[in-house]
Design a protein around this motif. Structure first.
Motif: not given
Length: 98
Positions: A83-98
Motif C-alpha cells: 500500500n502506498f504510504t507517501g509520495h515520491a521525493i520528486i513529487e508532492n509539490w505544496p498547494t496553496l491553502e485558501e
C-alpha cells in the motif's frame, strides 16, 4: 544520457515547476512592492514551501551517485502489504491553502 545530464534535467524540471507555481502568486509580491499591501500569510507560507520543496529536490538530485539513486527519487513508498504510504521525493509539490 549520463548521470550528470540526467541530474541537470531533473533540477531544471524542478525549477520550472517551482517557477510556474510561484508565478501564480507573483502579483501579490508586485502589489506589495508597488503599494505596500501585505502579502496574505497563506500566500507567503505557500511561496516559502514551494521554494523549500525545490531546494529539497535539488539536494536529493545532487546527492545521487548512481542512476539507481536518481530512479529512487521517483519511487512511491509502500508498506509491507504494497500500500502506498507517501509520495515520491520528486513529487508532492505544496498547494496553496485558501
Amino acid at each position: 544520457m549520463n548521470l550528470e545530464e540526467k541530474k541537470a534535467i531533473e533540477i531544471k524540471a524542478a525549477n520550472s515547476i517551482a517557477n510556474a507555481e510561484l508565478a501564480k502568486t507573483d502579483w501579490y509580491v508586485v502589489r506589495n512592492a508597488e503599494a505596500g499591501t501585505a502579502i496574505p500569510a497563506n500566500v507567503a507560507t505557500h511561496r516559502a514551501a514551494v521554494r523549500a520543496k525545490c531546494n529539497t529536490i535539488e539536494s536529493a538530485v545532487n546527492a545521487c551517485v548512481t542512476e539507481d539513486d536518481c530512479n529512487a527519487l521517483f519511487e512511491i513508498p509502500t508498506d509491507d502489504d504494497g500500500n502506498f504510504t507517501g509520495h515520491a521525493i520528486i513529487e508532492n509539490w505544496p498547494t496553496l491553502e485558501e
